[in-house]
Design an enzyme around this catalytic site. Structure first.
Site, short mmCIF file in Angstrom:
data_model
loop_
_atom_site.label_atom_id
_atom_site.label_comp_id
_atom_site.label_asym_id
_atom_site.label_seq_id
_atom_site.Cartn_x
_atom_site.Cartn_y
_atom_site.Cartn_z
N THR A 59 0.81 -1.22 0.00
CA THR A 59 0.00 0.00 0.00
C THR A 59 0.84 1.27 0.00
OG1 THR A 59 -0.16 -0.14 2.42
CG2 THR A 59 -1.95 -1.12 1.14
N GLY A 60 2.17 1.15 -0.02
CA GLY A 60 3.03 2.32 -0.08
C GLY A 60 2.93 3.01 -1.43
N LYS A 61 3.39 4.25 -1.47
CA LYS A 61 3.29 5.06 -2.67
C LYS A 61 4.04 4.45 -3.85
CE LYS A 61 4.09 9.78 -4.37
NZ LYS A 61 4.58 11.15 -4.01
N GLN A 62 5.29 4.07 -3.62
CA GLN A 62 6.09 3.51 -4.71
C GLN A 62 5.54 2.18 -5.19
OE1 GLN A 62 10.26 3.17 -3.95
NE2 GLN A 62 10.68 5.22 -4.72
N GLU A 139 17.67 0.74 -1.95
CA GLU A 139 19.05 1.16 -1.85
C GLU A 139 19.45 1.27 -0.38
OE1 GLU A 139 20.17 4.12 -5.43
OE2 GLU A 139 18.70 4.93 -4.04
N TYR A 202 19.87 -0.73 -19.41
CA TYR A 202 18.82 -0.07 -20.18
C TYR A 202 19.39 0.48 -21.49
CZ TYR A 202 16.89 0.20 -15.39
OH TYR A 202 16.48 -0.06 -14.12
N GLU A 233 31.76 -3.20 -14.61
CA GLU A 233 32.19 -1.91 -14.08
C GLU A 233 33.19 -2.10 -12.95
OE1 GLU A 233 28.43 -0.21 -12.92
OE2 GLU A 233 28.66 -0.88 -10.87
N HIS A 276 26.10 5.11 -5.24
CA HIS A 276 25.42 4.66 -4.03
C HIS A 276 25.71 3.22 -3.66
CE1 HIS A 276 22.91 8.21 -3.55
NE2 HIS A 276 22.77 8.21 -4.86
#
Length: 690
Positions: A59-62, A139, A202, A233, A276
């Site tokens: 139910t969270g926004k994201q 993250e 992507y 990387e 990050h």
């Protein structure tokens, strides 16, 4: 087209997607770190229309926004979990626990959309409920939380983990997305992609589609796979292992499939964390340039930017006698198939490494402590330890030996790197890596092997006992204080005691920032000695690093989302003849205010003559980025030229906003054209100033 999965917090190895028919190759590329039950879960990575998905944090926004898009895409979402809730959301059931969701909804997979401080608990709850596939996208999950999770995973055979800090997993063939990949970028196809970077994956996918090649991550023995792409990387050792495998593959195969690759971070700032996640060179890990070189020697076709993959792969396939049109047409016939991913972990015994940074760990993944502070921390933890800071050494003792307690990112376990000789000229041959259980620590046999390598297996029992206690104490300190690396030299004194010299430590900042742990250690941070611009960036969730600050020719400011894409942007601009003044990663949750703040920070560098905004949105919204660019022009009175390239999530919205803004912006869709324009403008502005 199928994207990657990635555990950036530990930066273990490759993320690989494959068709459902790739069975033999999966055995060779298993992510199991030993012959145990976890290797049996590899089949859980096969997803498609059949996959029943739940959300944790539903139910969270994201999660809500992501679920709406994924449902529209065709993902079979059957409900979700929010602690303490019982009802409906988006017309689907909401349950209070994962266990209840497993019993009532029978999910095949869970998408964990919770904050970093709750992520490890959510993963563990999903493991306990025996959810077959667990995808975590948060993250800043503490490294030691993930080490603990992986120690749990290795004891069971029901659940498979993708993440944390991952863009997720997607099947364009099966119309199933569990993550936040930009959906318009992915379509079915037959090029296998193995990636360590979300944004660079992507880019790779988009390049293949534009070239007329749709991408599908598959393995060696899948008949539909015509070519393979690697996206590597800075950080970790997986590229070295990939080069070994490719060399063997090319030698044993009559008509090997063409392989192309890119490595991000060749021009990364030395001793710094480039973003990050885990984009930093750890102890014993080689540079991005060396990774590039070993892959090239293995027969891989190297590019400097993933936008070039499309045309390069077309040429390689044509050279191999493949019909590109036939490849594309056959993709349409494969819509019924699913896919799975796996991480490539090839375990080796303790072998020689390239320990360019064994003696001194200087990365800033979090808090770096050295000198008297480091010596005091050790002696306070174990009063039997005698530790000397650099200032205490009137002369360097002879016969020093080296210990480094750190993380084996490929095995996702702790390890101790040891050397019987601290002469840098001999470190390559004298250093060995010993990996062991996070839960148990170094066992008797591991300690015996360490002692033998240190040439201490024939010393007196009392000395053996002292060194054994030192090894255990270093591990206990590393685990309890949630360090990433503890590096020290030690000397066995004439009286049989052990003295430590020049201890250096690196502590995980996520443990403090996400969970509030280790406050006493992180209170040692001296902000007065740090760059004010970097501190301001950090306060807004931005990673900013000034490059070659004394060189006036580094005059292109960069604003990029994602560590991999940001590193590669710096690399590619250099290959075009320009020089970037900074690395700037907005992070995955950039807002319009984040973008404006990024402009402010970049403009503090008086060398900057032009700003390059290079965005490939997954979680990042291109419309939000465009708003931020316009906000920066409005509030900061920008006079420098700005080049903007927007791709990915809501790219058409962002591109339209830029086009209709009326601002003096140079908007591009193609990276090569944008890079050339940036360099041209930088030269023109420099000429004006001169």
């Amino acid at each position: 087209m199928l994207p990657l999965h990635l555990q950036k917090s530990l930066r273990p190895g490759w993320a690989i997607a494959a068709s459902s028919r790739t069975r033999a190759f999966c055995a060779g590329f298993s992510s199991s770190t030993s012959l145990n039950g976890y290797s049996d879960t590899i089949h859980n990575l096969k997803i498609g229309k059949h996959t029943r998905v739940i959300y944790q944090g539903f139910t969270g926004k994201q999660a809500t926004a992501n679920a709406k898009d994924s449902i529209e895409y065709g993902t079979h979402i059957v409900g979700g979990v929010t602690p303490g809730r019982d009802g409906e959301h988006l017309g689907l059931p909401v349950l209070p626990t994962v266990k209840a969701a497993k019993e009532q909804l029978n999910p095949d997979a869970t998408a964990i959309f919770v904050a970093a401080k709750y992520a490890a608990g959510a993963i563990e709850e999903a493991i306990e409920a025996e959810i077959p596939l667990i995808v975590a996208v948060a993250e800043h999950v503490p490294i030691h939380d993930m080490l603990r999770i992986h120690s749990i995973l290795q004891t069971q055979s029901k659940s498979r983990l993708v993440g944390a800090n991952a863009p997720g997993i997607i099947s364009a063939i099966g119309r199933c997305r569990i993550g936040f990949q930009p959906l318009p970028t992915f379509s079915p196809g037959h090029i296998g992609i193995i990636a360590k970077s979300g944004t660079l994956s992507y880019e790779s996918v988009a390049s293949l589609i534009r070239a007329g090649l749709d991408a599908l991550r598959v393995f060696e023995h899948d008949d539909d796979t015509e070519g393979i792409i690697l996206v590597g990387e800075l950080g970790g050792r997986a590229e070295e292992e990939a080069a070994d495998w490719i060399t063997a593959y090319n030698s044993r195969t009559k008509r090997p499939k063409p392989i192309a690759a890119v490595i991000g971070g060749i021009r990364a700032a030395k001793g710094r964390v480039m973003g990050h996640a885990g984009a930093f060179g750890g102890p014993g890990e080689i540079s991005a340039q060396k990774k590039h070189n070993i892959l090239k020697r293995a027969g891989v076709t190297m590019v400097d930017h993933p936008a070039k993959f499309g045309n390069v792969m077309k040429g390689l396939l044509a050279g191999a006698g493949k019909d590109v049109r036939k490849i594309k047409q056959s993709a349409a016939r494969s819509q019924r198939r699913g896919m799975h991913t796996s991480q490539r972990i090839l375990r080796r015994p303790s072998t020689a490494i390239l320990p360019s940074q064994v003696a001194a760990t200087t990365q800033r993944r979090g808090l770096k402590v050295r000198g008297q502070q480091a010596a005091d921390l050790l002696t306070q933890f174990d009063n039997s330890i005698t530790a000397y800071a650099e200032d205490d050494m009137t002369s360097r003792p002879g016969n020093l030996k080296h210990l480094c307690m750190t993380v084996d990112r490929e095995a996702r376990q702790p390890c101790m790197m040891v050397s019987f000789d601290t002469d840098r000229r001999k470190l390559k041959k004298s250093t060995r890596r010993f990996t062991f259980s996070y839960h148990e620590g170094p066992d008797r046999q591991t300690i015996q092997n360490i002692l033998q390598h240190l040439q201490l297996n024939v010393v007196s029992p009392s000395t053996t006992a002292v060194v054994t206690q030192l090894i255990k104490s270093l591990f206990d300190f590393w685990k309890q204080k949630e360090a990433i690396t503890i590096s020290t030299e030690f000397l066995i004194k004439d009286d049989g005691t052990v003295a430590l010299y020049t201890p250096r430590m690196l502590f995980d900042d996520a443990a403090f920032k996400s969970k509030g742990r280790q406050a006493d250690v992180h209170a040692l941070r001296n902000r007065d000695a740090e760059d004010p611009a970097e501190l301001e960036a950090e306060a807004h969730g931005i990673v900013y690093i000034k490059l070659e600050p004394q060189n006036p020719n580094y005059n292109i400011g960069t604003l990029v989302n994602g560590a991999g894409l940001a590193m590669n942007t710096v690399d590619a601009i250099a290959n075009h003849g320009g020089n970037c003044a900074n690395f700037l990663d907005t992070g995955g949750k950039a807002t319009s205010d984040t973008v404006k703040r990024s402009f402010e920070i970049i403009l503090r560098d008086g060398r900057v003559k032009v700003i390059f905004v290079n965005i490939f949105g997954g979680l990042t919204d291109c419309g939000m980025i465009a708003e931020g660019v316009m906000l920066a022009f409005k509030e900061l009175g920008l006079t420098l030229p700005v080049v903007v390239r927007l791709r990915g999530t809501r790219e058409e919205v962002g591109q339209k906003m830029i086009a209709e803004s009326g601002l003096q912006l140079h908007a591009f869709d193609d990276f090569e054209e944008a890079a050339e324009k940036v360099i041209q403008l930088a030269r023109e502005e420099k000429a004006k100033a001169d």
